[in-house]
Design a protein around this motif. Sequence first.
Motif, PDB file in Angstrom:
ATOM      1  N   ARG A  69       0.837  -1.206   0.000  1.00  0.00           N
ATOM      2  CA  ARG A  69       0.000   0.000   0.000  1.00  0.00           C
ATOM      3  C   ARG A  69       0.872   1.257   0.000  1.00  0.00           C
ATOM      4  N   HIS A  70       1.966   1.219   0.751  1.00  0.00           N
ATOM      5  CA  HIS A  70       2.876   2.366   0.818  1.00  0.00           C
ATOM      6  C   HIS A  70       3.609   2.550  -0.513  1.00  0.00           C
ATOM      7  N   ALA A  71       3.987   1.450  -1.150  1.00  0.00           N
ATOM      8  CA  ALA A  71       4.643   1.551  -2.464  1.00  0.00           C
ATOM      9  C   ALA A  71       3.681   2.150  -3.487  1.00  0.00           C
ATOM     10  N   ALA A  72       2.429   1.719  -3.466  1.00  0.00           N
ATOM     11  CA  ALA A  72       1.431   2.256  -4.400  1.00  0.00           C
ATOM     12  C   ALA A  72       1.185   3.739  -4.137  1.00  0.00           C
ATOM     13  N   ASP A  73       1.207   4.135  -2.868  1.00  0.00           N
ATOM     14  CA  ASP A  73       1.034   5.554  -2.520  1.00  0.00           C
ATOM     15  C   ASP A  73       2.157   6.418  -3.094  1.00  0.00           C
ATOM     16  N   LYS A  74       3.301   5.803  -3.378  1.00  0.00           N
ATOM     17  CA  LYS A  74       4.434   6.526  -3.971  1.00  0.00           C
ATOM     18  C   LYS A  74       4.354   6.553  -5.497  1.00  0.00           C
ATOM     19  N   GLY A  75       3.272   5.994  -6.044  1.00  0.00           N
ATOM     20  CA  GLY A  75       3.090   5.983  -7.489  1.00  0.00           C
ATOM     21  C   GLY A  75       3.804   4.847  -8.192  1.00  0.00           C
ATOM     22  N   LEU A  76       4.235   3.850  -7.438  1.00  0.00           N
ATOM     23  CA  LEU A  76       4.958   2.717  -8.017  1.00  0.00           C
ATOM     24  C   LEU A  76       3.996   1.594  -8.390  1.00  0.00           C
ATOM     25  N   ALA A  77       4.281   0.900  -9.476  1.00  0.00           N
ATOM     26  CA  ALA A  77       3.507  -0.281  -9.858  1.00  0.00           C
ATOM     27  C   ALA A  77       3.803  -1.385  -8.846  1.00  0.00           C
ATOM     28  N   THR A  78       2.780  -2.133  -8.443  1.00  0.00           N
ATOM     29  CA  THR A  78       2.956  -3.181  -7.439  1.00  0.00           C
ATOM     30  C   THR A  78       2.286  -4.477  -7.872  1.00  0.00           C
ATOM     31  N   ALA A  79       2.768  -5.562  -7.299  1.00  0.00           N
ATOM     32  CA  ALA A  79       2.154  -6.869  -7.480  1.00  0.00           C
ATOM     33  C   ALA A  79       2.313  -7.635  -6.175  1.00  0.00           C
ATOM     34  N   CYS A  80       1.244  -8.228  -5.704  1.00  0.00           N
ATOM     35  CA  CYS A  80       1.281  -9.006  -4.467  1.00  0.00           C
ATOM     36  C   CYS A  80       1.488 -10.472  -4.835  1.00  0.00           C
ATOM     37  N   ALA A  81       2.685 -10.965  -4.542  1.00  0.00           N
ATOM     38  CA  ALA A  81       3.029 -12.349  -4.889  1.00  0.00           C
ATOM     39  C   ALA A  81       4.267 -12.762  -4.104  1.00  0.00           C
ATOM     40  N   PRO A  82       4.425 -14.064  -3.879  1.00  0.00           N
ATOM     41  CA  PRO A  82       5.670 -14.533  -3.265  1.00  0.00           C
ATOM     42  C   PRO A  82       6.800 -14.494  -4.289  1.00  0.00           C
ATOM     43  N   ALA A  83       8.006 -14.266  -3.820  1.00  0.00           N
ATOM     44  CA  ALA A  83       9.169 -14.208  -4.718  1.00  0.00           C
ATOM     45  C   ALA A  83       9.428 -15.552  -5.394  1.00  0.00           C
ATOM     46  N   GLU A  84       8.906 -16.625  -4.820  1.00  0.00           N
ATOM     47  CA  GLU A  84       9.095 -17.949  -5.401  1.00  0.00           C
ATOM     48  C   GLU A  84       8.195 -18.215  -6.600  1.00  0.00           C
ATOM     49  N   HIS A  85       7.161 -17.392  -6.792  1.00  0.00           N
ATOM     50  CA  HIS A  85       6.191 -17.587  -7.877  1.00  0.00           C
ATOM     51  C   HIS A  85       5.777 -16.221  -8.422  1.00  0.00           C
ATOM     52  N   LEU A  86       6.621 -15.635  -9.225  1.00  0.00           N
ATOM     53  CA  LEU A  86       6.387 -14.291  -9.738  1.00  0.00           C
ATOM     54  C   LEU A  86       5.383 -14.310 -10.895  1.00  0.00           C
ATOM     55  N   PRO A  87       4.450 -13.359 -10.914  1.00  0.00           N
ATOM     56  CA  PRO A  87       3.402 -13.330 -11.936  1.00  0.00           C
ATOM     57  C   PRO A  87       3.825 -12.582 -13.204  1.00  0.00           C
ATOM     58  N   PHE A  88       5.029 -12.852 -13.679  1.00  0.00           N
ATOM     59  CA  PHE A  88       5.566 -12.147 -14.838  1.00  0.00           C
ATOM     60  C   PHE A  88       6.075 -13.149 -15.870  1.00  0.00           C
ATOM     61  N   ALA A  89       6.110 -12.705 -17.110  1.00  0.00           N
ATOM     62  CA  ALA A  89       6.632 -13.536 -18.197  1.00  0.00           C
ATOM     63  C   ALA A  89       8.140 -13.729 -18.033  1.00  0.00           C
ATOM     64  N   SER A  90       8.651 -14.777 -18.593  1.00  0.00           N
ATOM     65  CA  SER A  90      10.102 -15.007 -18.606  1.00  0.00           C
ATOM     66  C   SER A  90      10.788 -13.877 -19.361  1.00  0.00           C
ATOM     67  N   ASN A  91      11.996 -13.536 -18.935  1.00  0.00           N
ATOM     68  CA  ASN A  91      12.838 -12.518 -19.580  1.00  0.00           C
ATOM     69  C   ASN A  91      12.202 -11.123 -19.575  1.00  0.00           C
ATOM     70  N   ALA A  92      11.346 -10.814 -18.606  1.00  0.00           N
ATOM     71  CA  ALA A  92      10.590  -9.559 -18.606  1.00  0.00           C
ATOM     72  C   ALA A  92      11.363  -8.356 -18.068  1.00  0.00           C
TER      73      ALA A  92
END
Length: 189
Positions: A69-92
């Motif tokens: 919530r604090h990161a989003a308040d700073k205008g940063l894009a955020t994603a809630c996920a564990p580092a072991e299972h990132l919701p991003f494409a390979s090589n992103a």
Amino acid sequence: MPFDHFDLIAGLYNRVAQFSAPASFLDLLALPSSGLLLDAGGGTGRVAEALHSMVREVVVVDLSRGMLRHAADKGLATACAPAEHLPFASNAFDRIIMVDALHHVFDQRQTATELWRVLSHDGRIVIIEPDIHKFAVKLIAFGEKLLFMRSHFLPAEKIASLFANQITHVRVFFDESNVLVCAEKAREV
């Protein structure tokens, strides 16, 4: 849902924990860069906020909604996920940072594998962790264990070895009470 210490301390952490990017850190990341930067385990976005003007875009990923919530308040894009299972494409991502967070993940080897998966060719990962060989860090590690903060600190050589089978180049540096591990992914031929 299990008790989340990080949700509880998010507000205090956001006010107290400041970050100023040292030149050595920027050099390791080869910033500025025109690519995307992932702040894995980035919490309140304290590090991402300091770097966002040096890249095209920053994404903060963390498991704690309170921190994000604090990161989003700073205008940063955020994603809630564990580092072991990132919701991003390979090589992103061209650059990935993990500052003071590797010792909090559930599975450090899986985290390294996942960071490597989302890192682009010619990309860099820089991990900063407290140096467990320092007495003060040992005290902090003990305190975090007592508070059930799922902390497991690794020495520098173990962090570097998480990337040993996949990497072209791994460098380790020591800075006061921290260790910096930089892993670079070679371009595919």
